[in-house]
Design a protein around this motif. Structure first.
Motif, mmCIF file in Angstrom:
data_model
loop_
_atom_site.group_PDB
_atom_site.id
_atom_site.type_symbol
_atom_site.label_atom_id
_atom_site.label_comp_id
_atom_site.label_asym_id
_atom_site.label_seq_id
_atom_site.Cartn_x
_atom_site.Cartn_y
_atom_site.Cartn_z
ATOM 1 N N GLU A 67 41.454 51.848 36.203
ATOM 2 C CA GLU A 67 40.659 51.393 37.100
ATOM 3 C C GLU A 67 39.256 50.472 36.589
ATOM 4 N N SER A 68 38.631 51.103 35.674
ATOM 5 C CA SER A 68 37.336 50.619 35.264
ATOM 6 C C SER A 68 37.760 49.456 34.544
ATOM 7 N N THR A 80 38.662 46.447 36.991
ATOM 8 C CA THR A 80 37.245 46.192 37.676
ATOM 9 C C THR A 80 36.480 45.245 36.981
ATOM 10 N N ARG A 125 38.659 41.750 36.446
ATOM 11 C CA ARG A 125 38.340 41.063 37.853
ATOM 12 C C ARG A 125 37.031 40.432 38.071
ATOM 13 N N LYS A 126 36.034 41.172 37.788
ATOM 14 C CA LYS A 126 34.649 40.554 37.751
ATOM 15 C C LYS A 126 34.476 39.366 36.905
#
Length: 188
Positions: free
Chosen positions: A117-118, A121, A124-125
């Motif tokens: 998940e980290s 994220t 994506r950013k």
């Protein structure tokens, strides 16, 4: 009245086997991020015939109650040990979780899901930021090419983490055991 000499020899031989297993388990627990002493504690509980208190573990392992408490808390957090209740006992008792498949699944789920998940994220950013930069540097061929290559790398990394996310799902929902069946326990 002590054990007869033959029984003492048998018990010593069994203790030697157990110590060798406990030592190896302890050394290899670093895979789970667990210290050697906590790994030894797990090994002690693995061979215990009944749930143990912190005092009993400390006495057996020659460690302080604080060290025992820290080790047990680590094992509880990883779901490798369970706190149990026993009628008539005021002290907390602990026993090892013997379902190693579930222990691995719980550990894998917690550690890997958080990392996936980290990473997703951040990817994506970073992709969003590169897309903004692509508009900004559309007239700069060299920068546009670097951005294109980086965006492709991020896309490939994201695809890997999506795959890893699905792999973690197979552990959580038990489908992994359809692909790689559990080995049934041997008869005693």
């Amino acid at each position: 009245m002590g054990l007869d000499p033959g029984k003492e020899t048998q018990h010593a031989a069994l203790d030697k086997i157990r110590k060798r297993v406990i030592e190896t388990i302890g050394r290899n627990m670093d895979l789970y991020g667990i210290s050697l002493s906590t790994g030894h504690l797990y090994g002690l509980l693995f061979f215990a015939d009944k749930p143990m208190t912190l005092d009993e573990m400390g006495s057996e392992m020659k460690m302080s109650k604080t060290s025992m408490s820290t080790g047990v808390r680590t094992l509880l957090d990883l779901k490798m040990v369970n706190k149990v209740w026993e009628k008539g006992s005021r002290k907390d008792l602990y026993e090892v979780e013997y379902d190693w498949y579930q222990t691995f699944t719980d550990f894998f789920d917690v550690k890997w899901r958080k990392s996936v998940e980290s990473n997703m994220t951040v990817l994506r950013k970073a992709t969003e930021e590169i897309e903004k930069m692509e508009k900004e540097y559309a007239e700069d061929p060299e920068m546009a090419e670097m951005l294109r290559k980086d965006k492709a790398k991020l896309r490939d990394a994201f695809a890997y983490y999506e795959w890893l996310d699905r792999l973690i799902d197979t552990f959580e929902n038990g489908d992994i055991y359809k692909l790689v069946p559990k080995v049934p326990p041997r008869e005693n």
